[in-house]
Design an enzyme around this catalytic site. Sequence first.
Site, PDB file in Angstrom:
ATOM      1  N   TYR A 144       0.616  -1.087   0.041  1.00 34.54           N
ATOM      2  CA  TYR A 144      -0.366   0.024  -0.065  1.00 34.54           C
ATOM      3  C   TYR A 144       1.195   1.122   0.486  1.00 34.54           C
ATOM      4  O   TYR A 144       1.817   1.061   1.292  1.00 34.54           O
ATOM      5  CB  TYR A 144      -0.903   0.125   1.035  1.00 34.54           C
ATOM      6  CG  TYR A 144      -1.598   1.563   1.372  1.00 34.54           C
ATOM      7  CD1 TYR A 144      -3.180   1.156   0.679  1.00 34.54           C
ATOM      8  CD2 TYR A 144      -1.084   1.967   2.874  1.00 34.54           C
ATOM      9  CE1 TYR A 144      -3.403   2.475   0.721  1.00 34.54           C
ATOM     10  CE2 TYR A 144      -2.370   2.950   2.197  1.00 34.54           C
ATOM     11  CZ  TYR A 144      -3.885   3.766   1.447  1.00 34.54           C
ATOM     12  OH  TYR A 144      -4.842   4.543   1.886  1.00 34.54           O
ATOM     13  N   ASP A 239       9.451   3.121   0.125  1.00 40.02           N
ATOM     14  CA  ASP A 239       8.135   3.863   0.514  1.00 40.02           C
ATOM     15  C   ASP A 239       8.469   3.174   2.380  1.00 40.02           C
ATOM     16  O   ASP A 239       7.739   1.800   3.271  1.00 40.02           O
ATOM     17  CB  ASP A 239       6.848   3.093   0.341  1.00 40.02           C
ATOM     18  CG  ASP A 239       5.618   3.304   1.195  1.00 40.02           C
ATOM     19  OD1 ASP A 239       6.126   5.034   1.773  1.00 40.02           O
ATOM     20  OD2 ASP A 239       4.836   3.905   0.482  1.00 40.02           O
ATOM     21  N   LYS A 267       3.992   9.264   8.419  1.00 40.53           N
ATOM     22  CA  LYS A 267       3.474   8.526  10.016  1.00 40.53           C
ATOM     23  C   LYS A 267       4.099   9.196  10.786  1.00 40.53           C
ATOM     24  O   LYS A 267       4.600  10.186  11.646  1.00 40.53           O
ATOM     25  CB  LYS A 267       3.729   7.284   9.916  1.00 40.53           C
ATOM     26  CG  LYS A 267       2.633   6.727   8.975  1.00 40.53           C
ATOM     27  CD  LYS A 267       2.042   4.868   9.263  1.00 40.53           C
ATOM     28  CE  LYS A 267       0.667   5.050   8.524  1.00 40.53           C
ATOM     29  NZ  LYS A 267       0.595   4.254   7.211  1.00 40.53           N
TER      30      LYS A 267
HETATM   31  C1  PLP Z   1       0.262   5.056   5.585  1.00 39.03           C
HETATM   32  C2  PLP Z   1       0.998   4.759   4.574  1.00 39.03           C
HETATM   33  C3  PLP Z   1       1.265   5.297   3.297  1.00 39.03           C
HETATM   34  C4  PLP Z   1      -0.347   6.690   3.277  1.00 39.03           C
HETATM   35  O1  PLP Z   1      -0.122   7.484   4.752  1.00 39.03           O
HETATM   36  P1  PLP Z   1      -0.933   8.804   4.813  1.00 39.03           P
HETATM   37  O2  PLP Z   1      -1.170   9.368   5.540  1.00 39.03           O
HETATM   38  O3  PLP Z   1      -2.353   7.606   5.851  1.00 39.03           O
HETATM   39  O4  PLP Z   1      -1.443   8.960   3.600  1.00 39.03           O
HETATM   40  C5  PLP Z   1       1.281   5.320   2.454  1.00 39.03           C
HETATM   41  N1  PLP Z   1       2.962   4.180   2.247  1.00 39.03           N
HETATM   42  C6  PLP Z   1       2.549   2.975   3.351  1.00 39.03           C
HETATM   43  C7  PLP Z   1       3.471   2.125   3.474  1.00 39.03           C
HETATM   44  C8  PLP Z   1       1.774   3.310   4.326  1.00 39.03           C
HETATM   45  O5  PLP Z   1       2.031   2.082   5.769  1.00 39.03           O
END
Ligand code: PLP
Length: 431
Positions: A144, A239, A267
Amino acid sequence: MNIPNSIREFHRAVRSIPGGVNSPVRAFKSVNADPIFISHAKGSQITDIDGNTYTDFVSSWGPLILGHAYQPVIKAIEEAASKGTSFGAPTVIESDLAELIKKMVPSIDTVRMVSSGTEATMSALRLARGFTGREMVVKFEGCYHGHSDSFLIKAGSGVITLGLPDSPGVTIGTAKDTLLARYNDLESVEKLFSKNGENIAAIIVEPVAGNMGVVLPGPGFLKGLRELSHKYGAVLIFDEVITGFRLARGGAQEYFDITPDLTTLGKIIGGGLPIGAYGGKKEIMEMLAPKGSVYQAGTLSGNPLSMAAGFTMLNELNENPEIYDELERKAAILERGIKDNLEKTGVKAVVNRAGSMMTLFFNEIEGVISSFEDAMQSDTEKYAGYFKLSLQNGIYLAPSQFECTFISRAHSEENISKAITANLEALQQLK
Ligand SMILES: *Cc1c(COP(=O)(O)O)cnc(C)c1O
């Protein structure tokens, strides 16, 4: 466990908010329940509006590595707020946070702040496309990367939890530029490159997948991606929205010693406030406006409250690297305890863990879960039962089989041993 107030508030919320929640994973839909409304939290403990208190292993889905309402972070936010909440003009703390990020993640030469992880990955992809002059991107099934169109294809987490197909609203034109590979399957990546190598701008990957449940990269997987992206001139994007500052001070790239070209963050870097960031090699980052021609902007980017919270949080992590040993130790105790419980009860399940991220998969596979297909074999009904029993025992877990359990510094050894006892009770009742 009595939750009349939460039930009432959920009925109220659904009348004004789609599905009653502002992010789908918060609904307890996949565990056949209604969500609990939170009143407040402190350290490892979270309290709902009916006065029930739980030990929280969701940690706001990752950011709260030092626990809830961590005093230095709260103080920094209060101080910043008292001076004004947004100026739309440069502030010194933006450079403070940028410098700290660079110091902790040496592959980052310069970094651009945004307001969510979604924005970070979306912008990093645009930048990689601008830099290479190519259009395609390789992503992995079950990973994701936020909810922008290019990434909402086999996107793990909320999407699989809710049993949705790839999202309607994503155009065929956009979808055709996203090439899907299988996590931990280098050959599937090689195939895509040998066919489309000259058109692939980037590979994007969660260096430890956290959105199909925790799935670790197998030996040589990340290194193989590094080599393939070099060979074909594609940008390698890690990511690290979850793994950044969680697996190590320098994130997964330090933990596995592989250097990406671009890194996306979120995060933890906001200390619990809305944030995202992306950074990396200077030659790529310099293509961003206003210096370069790739456009990306944000009215609230570099917001002083988020900057203050993030800076305080990262500073604490940077100055106290032993935190990572402590997290590893506590997480290992929890893992050991759960594995012992599985043996005792004969319940078939697999524990995957990387540092302070962990998932208990109700899955008959022997050994570890190493792919999206493996993860999808999990018994989500059983997880739903486990989730509810845990909640009744005062343990707040993610309302989905395909998410992480996050251990924070605020979890005491007593919290951990209570969680192990609660796990045993839940497993015994599940049998
Ligand atoms: C949570 C998450 C996102 C998206 O971040 P948001 O602040 O919710 O838009 C992107 N990549 C990874 C790996 C994530 O866990």
